[in-house]
Write a protein that holds these residues in place. Structure first.
Motif, PDB file in Angstrom:
ATOM      1  N   ASP A  25     -37.213 -38.160  -6.033  1.00  0.00           N
ATOM      2  CA  ASP A  25     -35.829 -38.642  -6.087  1.00  0.00           C
ATOM      3  C   ASP A  25     -34.873 -37.549  -5.621  1.00  0.00           C
ATOM      4  O   ASP A  25     -33.765 -37.837  -5.174  1.00  0.00           O
ATOM      5  N   ALA A  26     -35.310 -36.280  -5.757  1.00  0.00           N
ATOM      6  CA  ALA A  26     -34.478 -35.146  -5.349  1.00  0.00           C
ATOM      7  C   ALA A  26     -35.389 -33.976  -4.996  1.00  0.00           C
ATOM      8  O   ALA A  26     -36.521 -33.878  -5.458  1.00  0.00           O
ATOM      9  N   ILE A  27     -34.871 -33.097  -4.152  1.00  0.00           N
ATOM     10  CA  ILE A  27     -35.566 -31.862  -3.791  1.00  0.00           C
ATOM     11  C   ILE A  27     -34.675 -30.707  -4.202  1.00  0.00           C
ATOM     12  O   ILE A  27     -33.492 -30.676  -3.870  1.00  0.00           O
ATOM     13  N   PHE A  28     -35.240 -29.781  -4.968  1.00  0.00           N
ATOM     14  CA  PHE A  28     -34.521 -28.612  -5.462  1.00  0.00           C
ATOM     15  C   PHE A  28     -35.134 -27.382  -4.803  1.00  0.00           C
ATOM     16  O   PHE A  28     -36.318 -27.123  -4.969  1.00  0.00           O
ATOM     17  N   MET A  29     -34.321 -26.658  -4.020  1.00  0.00           N
ATOM     18  CA  MET A  29     -34.841 -25.473  -3.324  1.00  0.00           C
ATOM     19  C   MET A  29     -33.747 -24.433  -3.168  1.00  0.00           C
ATOM     20  O   MET A  29     -32.574 -24.732  -3.289  1.00  0.00           O
ATOM     21  N   ARG A  71     -37.192 -25.527 -17.259  1.00  0.00           N
ATOM     22  CA  ARG A  71     -35.890 -26.141 -17.549  1.00  0.00           C
ATOM     23  C   ARG A  71     -35.833 -27.595 -17.097  1.00  0.00           C
ATOM     24  O   ARG A  71     -35.296 -28.452 -17.794  1.00  0.00           O
ATOM     25  N   LEU A  72     -36.361 -27.864 -15.933  1.00  0.00           N
ATOM     26  CA  LEU A  72     -36.352 -29.240 -15.439  1.00  0.00           C
ATOM     27  C   LEU A  72     -37.220 -30.144 -16.312  1.00  0.00           C
ATOM     28  O   LEU A  72     -36.819 -31.264 -16.649  1.00  0.00           O
ATOM     29  N   ARG A  73     -38.387 -29.673 -16.698  1.00  0.00           N
ATOM     30  CA  ARG A  73     -39.266 -30.470 -17.562  1.00  0.00           C
ATOM     31  C   ARG A  73     -38.654 -30.662 -18.940  1.00  0.00           C
ATOM     32  O   ARG A  73     -38.735 -31.752 -19.510  1.00  0.00           O
ATOM     33  N   PHE A 101     -37.303 -34.345 -16.594  1.00  0.00           N
ATOM     34  CA  PHE A 101     -37.701 -34.719 -15.243  1.00  0.00           C
ATOM     35  C   PHE A 101     -39.198 -34.542 -15.047  1.00  0.00           C
ATOM     36  O   PHE A 101     -39.824 -33.671 -15.651  1.00  0.00           O
ATOM     37  N   ASP A 102     -39.783 -35.367 -14.180  1.00  0.00           N
ATOM     38  CA  ASP A 102     -41.142 -35.153 -13.690  1.00  0.00           C
ATOM     39  C   ASP A 102     -40.989 -34.217 -12.497  1.00  0.00           C
ATOM     40  O   ASP A 102     -40.161 -34.462 -11.616  1.00  0.00           O
ATOM     41  N   VAL A 103     -41.773 -33.139 -12.468  1.00  0.00           N
ATOM     42  CA  VAL A 103     -41.562 -32.111 -11.440  1.00  0.00           C
ATOM     43  C   VAL A 103     -42.855 -31.824 -10.684  1.00  0.00           C
ATOM     44  O   VAL A 103     -43.897 -31.590 -11.289  1.00  0.00           O
ATOM     45  N   ASP A 104     -42.761 -31.866  -9.365  1.00  0.00           N
ATOM     46  CA  ASP A 104     -43.821 -31.394  -8.492  1.00  0.00           C
ATOM     47  C   ASP A 104     -43.354 -30.056  -7.937  1.00  0.00           C
ATOM     48  O   ASP A 104     -42.161 -29.866  -7.688  1.00  0.00           O
ATOM     49  N   ASP A 111     -40.261 -19.873  -3.803  1.00  0.00           N
ATOM     50  CA  ASP A 111     -41.307 -18.909  -3.470  1.00  0.00           C
ATOM     51  C   ASP A 111     -41.427 -17.767  -4.481  1.00  0.00           C
ATOM     52  O   ASP A 111     -42.454 -17.098  -4.520  1.00  0.00           O
ATOM     53  N   GLU A 112     -40.431 -17.554  -5.299  1.00  0.00           N
ATOM     54  CA  GLU A 112     -40.492 -16.491  -6.307  1.00  0.00           C
ATOM     55  C   GLU A 112     -41.146 -17.035  -7.582  1.00  0.00           C
ATOM     56  O   GLU A 112     -40.598 -17.942  -8.224  1.00  0.00           O
ATOM     57  N   PRO A 113     -42.304 -16.488  -7.979  1.00  0.00           N
ATOM     58  CA  PRO A 113     -43.047 -17.042  -9.111  1.00  0.00           C
ATOM     59  C   PRO A 113     -42.255 -17.107 -10.426  1.00  0.00           C
ATOM     60  O   PRO A 113     -42.341 -18.114 -11.140  1.00  0.00           O
ATOM     61  N   ILE A 114     -41.496 -16.089 -10.742  1.00  0.00           N
ATOM     62  CA  ILE A 114     -40.752 -16.088 -12.008  1.00  0.00           C
ATOM     63  C   ILE A 114     -39.655 -17.148 -11.978  1.00  0.00           C
ATOM     64  O   ILE A 114     -39.494 -17.922 -12.929  1.00  0.00           O
ATOM     65  N   ALA A 115     -38.910 -17.201 -10.892  1.00  0.00           N
ATOM     66  CA  ALA A 115     -37.863 -18.217 -10.758  1.00  0.00           C
ATOM     67  C   ALA A 115     -38.469 -19.609 -10.788  1.00  0.00           C
ATOM     68  O   ALA A 115     -37.914 -20.531 -11.406  1.00  0.00           O
ATOM     69  N   ARG A 116     -39.611 -19.780 -10.118  1.00  0.00           N
ATOM     70  CA  ARG A 116     -40.286 -21.074 -10.083  1.00  0.00           C
ATOM     71  C   ARG A 116     -40.652 -21.525 -11.494  1.00  0.00           C
ATOM     72  O   ARG A 116     -40.402 -22.665 -11.888  1.00  0.00           O
TER      73      ARG A 116
END
Length: 64
Positions: A59-63, A32-34, A38-41, A21-26
């Motif tokens: 394949d995984a959920i990161f939260m 970093r994931l891309r 990784f393909d990221v939604d 939910d935090e725009p900067i962290a998101r």
């Protein structure tokens, strides 16, 4: 003795659902994931994530 530690994950073709939910962290996590391959939604909150899970199967959920 056998080593049961899993090896590195090949990110090619792996899909992650990032819920943050935090725009900067998101943005930082998304980059970093891309960069790691990784393909990221992305979902800004849990409700959006639940709606998205109707059409994607990560394949995984990161939260946080």
């Amino acid at each position: 003795m056998q080593n049961d530690t899993p090896g590195p994950i090949d990110p090619k073709g792996k899909r992650i659902l990032l819920i943050e939910d935090e725009p900067i962290a998101r943005l930082q996590l998304l980059q970093r994931l891309r960069e790691s391959g990784f393909d990221v939604d992305v979902a800004a909150n849990g409700q959006v994530a639940l709606e998205g899970l109707r059409s994607i199967c990560p394949d995984a959920i990161f939260m946080d």
